[in-house]
Design a protein around this motif. Structure first.
Motif, PDB file in Angstrom:
ATOM      1  N   LEU A 119      15.182  -0.858   2.897  1.00 17.65           N
ATOM      2  CA  LEU A 119      15.733  -1.994   2.149  1.00 17.65           C
ATOM      3  C   LEU A 119      17.162  -2.302   2.581  1.00 17.65           C
ATOM      4  O   LEU A 119      17.567  -3.459   2.634  1.00 17.65           O
ATOM      5  CB  LEU A 119      15.666  -1.721   0.644  1.00 17.65           C
ATOM      6  CG  LEU A 119      14.271  -1.893   0.068  1.00 17.65           C
ATOM      7  CD1 LEU A 119      14.226  -1.486  -1.388  1.00 17.65           C
ATOM      8  CD2 LEU A 119      13.814  -3.351   0.223  1.00 17.65           C
ATOM      9  N   VAL A 122       6.601  -0.575   7.420  1.00 20.70           N
ATOM     10  CA  VAL A 122       6.419  -0.291   5.993  1.00 20.70           C
ATOM     11  C   VAL A 122       4.977  -0.589   5.592  1.00 20.70           C
ATOM     12  O   VAL A 122       4.352   0.182   4.846  1.00 20.70           O
ATOM     13  CB  VAL A 122       7.381  -1.147   5.138  1.00 20.70           C
ATOM     14  CG1 VAL A 122       6.973  -1.132   3.677  1.00 20.70           C
ATOM     15  CG2 VAL A 122       8.796  -0.638   5.284  1.00 20.70           C
ATOM     16  N   ARG A 142       2.710   2.170   6.773  1.00 20.55           N
ATOM     17  CA  ARG A 142       2.817   3.384   5.962  1.00 20.55           C
ATOM     18  C   ARG A 142       2.203   3.194   4.590  1.00 20.55           C
ATOM     19  O   ARG A 142       1.582   4.098   4.043  1.00 20.55           O
ATOM     20  CB  ARG A 142       4.286   3.783   5.796  1.00 20.55           C
ATOM     21  CG  ARG A 142       4.904   4.222   7.098  1.00 20.55           C
ATOM     22  CD  ARG A 142       6.282   4.762   6.874  1.00 20.55           C
ATOM     23  NE  ARG A 142       7.017   4.839   8.139  1.00 20.55           N
ATOM     24  CZ  ARG A 142       8.236   5.317   8.282  1.00 20.55           C
ATOM     25  NH1 ARG A 142       8.884   5.761   7.217  1.00 20.55           N
ATOM     26  NH2 ARG A 142       8.827   5.350   9.449  1.00 20.55           N
ATOM     27  N   LEU A 187       0.297   4.965 -11.058  1.00 23.07           N
ATOM     28  CA  LEU A 187       1.534   4.240 -10.793  1.00 23.07           C
ATOM     29  C   LEU A 187       1.745   4.109  -9.287  1.00 23.07           C
ATOM     30  O   LEU A 187       2.081   3.039  -8.789  1.00 23.07           O
ATOM     31  CB  LEU A 187       2.734   4.944 -11.433  1.00 23.07           C
ATOM     32  CG  LEU A 187       4.090   4.274 -11.194  1.00 23.07           C
ATOM     33  CD1 LEU A 187       4.092   2.836 -11.688  1.00 23.07           C
ATOM     34  CD2 LEU A 187       5.220   5.063 -11.862  1.00 23.07           C
ATOM     35  N   VAL A 233      -0.578   1.253  -7.933  1.00 25.76           N
ATOM     36  CA  VAL A 233      -0.204  -0.137  -8.213  1.00 25.76           C
ATOM     37  C   VAL A 233       1.106  -0.514  -7.529  1.00 25.76           C
ATOM     38  O   VAL A 233       1.261  -1.639  -7.044  1.00 25.76           O
ATOM     39  CB  VAL A 233      -0.154  -0.456  -9.727  1.00 25.76           C
ATOM     40  CG1 VAL A 233      -1.556  -0.338 -10.318  1.00 25.76           C
ATOM     41  CG2 VAL A 233       0.828   0.413 -10.473  1.00 25.76           C
ATOM     42  N   LEU A 234       2.034   0.434  -7.430  1.00 23.42           N
ATOM     43  CA  LEU A 234       3.288   0.118  -6.742  1.00 23.42           C
ATOM     44  C   LEU A 234       3.046  -0.103  -5.253  1.00 23.42           C
ATOM     45  O   LEU A 234       3.605  -1.023  -4.651  1.00 23.42           O
ATOM     46  CB  LEU A 234       4.321   1.223  -6.953  1.00 23.42           C
ATOM     47  CG  LEU A 234       4.945   1.316  -8.338  1.00 23.42           C
ATOM     48  CD1 LEU A 234       5.962   2.460  -8.385  1.00 23.42           C
ATOM     49  CD2 LEU A 234       5.607  -0.001  -8.740  1.00 23.42           C
ATOM     50  N   THR A 269       1.428  -3.439  -4.719  1.00 28.21           N
ATOM     51  CA  THR A 269       2.418  -4.506  -4.892  1.00 28.21           C
ATOM     52  C   THR A 269       3.313  -4.627  -3.659  1.00 28.21           C
ATOM     53  O   THR A 269       3.596  -5.732  -3.181  1.00 28.21           O
ATOM     54  CB  THR A 269       3.288  -4.226  -6.128  1.00 28.21           C
ATOM     55  OG1 THR A 269       2.454  -4.127  -7.273  1.00 28.21           O
ATOM     56  CG2 THR A 269       4.314  -5.329  -6.346  1.00 28.21           C
ATOM     57  N   ALA A 270       3.725  -3.491  -3.143  1.00 26.30           N
ATOM     58  CA  ALA A 270       4.566  -3.506  -1.947  1.00 26.30           C
ATOM     59  C   ALA A 270       3.817  -4.142  -0.780  1.00 26.30           C
ATOM     60  O   ALA A 270       4.376  -4.909  -0.002  1.00 26.30           O
ATOM     61  CB  ALA A 270       5.003  -2.088  -1.602  1.00 26.30           C
ATOM     62  N   TRP A 325       3.806  -7.823  -1.114  1.00 24.95           N
ATOM     63  CA  TRP A 325       5.120  -8.329  -0.744  1.00 24.95           C
ATOM     64  C   TRP A 325       5.291  -8.371   0.782  1.00 24.95           C
ATOM     65  O   TRP A 325       5.830  -9.323   1.329  1.00 24.95           O
ATOM     66  CB  TRP A 325       6.204  -7.467  -1.385  1.00 24.95           C
ATOM     67  CG  TRP A 325       7.585  -7.799  -0.937  1.00 24.95           C
ATOM     68  CD1 TRP A 325       8.430  -8.713  -1.481  1.00 24.95           C
ATOM     69  CD2 TRP A 325       8.284  -7.236   0.184  1.00 24.95           C
ATOM     70  NE1 TRP A 325       9.606  -8.753  -0.777  1.00 24.95           N
ATOM     71  CE2 TRP A 325       9.538  -7.864   0.254  1.00 24.95           C
ATOM     72  CE3 TRP A 325       7.947  -6.268   1.138  1.00 24.95           C
ATOM     73  CZ2 TRP A 325      10.470  -7.544   1.241  1.00 24.95           C
ATOM     74  CZ3 TRP A 325       8.874  -5.951   2.110  1.00 24.95           C
ATOM     75  CH2 TRP A 325      10.126  -6.580   2.160  1.00 24.95           C
ATOM     76  N   ALA A 376       6.492 -11.555   2.857  1.00 27.20           N
ATOM     77  CA  ALA A 376       7.740 -11.461   3.614  1.00 27.20           C
ATOM     78  C   ALA A 376       7.493 -11.725   5.098  1.00 27.20           C
ATOM     79  O   ALA A 376       8.257 -12.439   5.754  1.00 27.20           O
ATOM     80  CB  ALA A 376       8.366 -10.085   3.420  1.00 27.20           C
TER      81      ALA A 376
END
Lengths: 210, 210
Positions: free
Chosen positions: B101, B122, B125, B159, B162-163, B166-167, B170, B174
């Motif tokens: 980031l 990213v 991975r 968790l 879902v994270l 979501t990434a 994104w 992006a």
DNA sequence: TGGGTCATGTAATAGGTTACATGATTGC
DNA sequence: GCAATCATGTAACCTATTACATGACCCA
């Protein structure tokens, strides 16, 4: 092969604006990349000295001897080149450390109420974070940043928003589940008793339990 | 007031199973909480000694003197109480450090191709992570864990899922945006030139650029 | 003239990784 | 008998936070 990533953040901050002081750099880090990167004065001031010594940054007002007065720095051309070089290199994965998840993972040892308390705290912080991020997003127009940078800043901001939102959704589901458990069985696990070693951890007594 | 959180993870791992060795504890950490917590041998072995000295854990087969043979440890009653006490305390927020980031935030300095490369990495991975997590989830039935723990384990796992998802979403957005930028303007920013200071960072040359 | 905040810096220390040194066990 | 991997441990080294010491500037 030292990484010394403080040098790069500092350089990066200098690359964005005009002259900045160590103090301002810290503020800037907090307010922009603060949610995924932190630096303390103990790192920043030595870093500025190193960078100056190597010609990657320079004092603007060359205020002679040890002074407690504001010292402005700016990035040099070679500093900028050095920074760009680093940007192109593969990023390194920092060792993960999330104590909340660690405690949740072991939650079976303490009973549902404990985990419920922790999750509520996470929920509170994430709500606050989400508010802040949305505010920043709304104020984006006012921001004086020149355009190459704005886009990237918005990308990181956006990732922050969607991740935080996702975490909040998860909090709701997790709370629902654990509250179900807690209701079906009164808090089974006994309260912790004083143990052999002193817990040096009265620390911050933020209200973790409901 | 030292935190010494290694002691707690070790204690936590001991609290789950029968006797384990330092070596096994490390494996267990990697395979269960590995995505949000890590420990090295240099921390684990000293921790086991400390815990034994304080009666929070004990050697099972009291294998006399310095031996290179497997040493099993188990948590004691006071160790368990001590661990539970810690679970109830507010969790601490670890300083965030996400170099990806950070580099993305400064992406304007390097041109879109650089950031595109990092995001693709990213993405790679995260895809792999998601596969792993789903595998673990599918194998959950086979898992021999007694019930209080399974539920909490599934919560952390969920968790993670879902994270990660979501990434990934994104990443797609992006990439689409930056590829648009890259097409509208050929790579504007010049390649980095060799700079004043040597970059100690040829390190891992994972293919970051496309 | 006194309080707040801006500002710089250092020393002590904790916390953790890496590399190294060493040996046991297992399976081929 | 050899390789792989299981297993334990230590020392060197870094990095980073914390606490401390110090002083300038502003304004009421």
């Amino acid at each position: 092969m030292p990484s010394n990533r403080t040098d790069y953040v500092v350089l990066g901050m200098l690359s964005l604006g005009g002259g900045q002081s160590g103090y301002e750099i810290r503020k800037a880090i907090e307010q922009s990349v603060g949610s995924f990167w932190g630096e303390s004065y103990g790192q920043i001031y030595p870093s500025l000295r190193r960078l100056s010594a190597e010609g990657l940054a320079e004092r603007k007002s060359p205020a002679a001897k040890p002074s407690k007065r504001r010292q402005e720095y700016a990035i040099t051309e070679s500093g900028r080149a050095f920074f760009r070089e680093w940007l192109r290199l593969p990023f390194q994965n920092d060792p993960p450390r999330n104590e909340f998840l660690l405690k949740l993972f072991f939650g079976g040892e303490a009973g549902p109420q404990v985990s419920i308390g922790h999750i509520r705290e996470v929920q509170r912080r994430n709500r606050q974070m989400l508010d802040t991020l949305h505010e920043i997003e709304a104020d984006a127009g006012k921001n004086a940043w020149q355009e190459p940078h704005r886009r990237y800043w918005m990308l990181t901001l956006n990732l922050g928003i969607v991740l935080t939102q996702t975490a909040l959704d998860w909090c709701n589901a997790a709370l629902a589940e654990l509250e179900g458990v807690a209701n079906r069985a009164g808090d089974e696990v006994p309260a912790a008793q004083t143990s052999a070693r002193k817990t040096g951890a009265t620390e911050r007594n933020e209200g973790v339990r409901p």
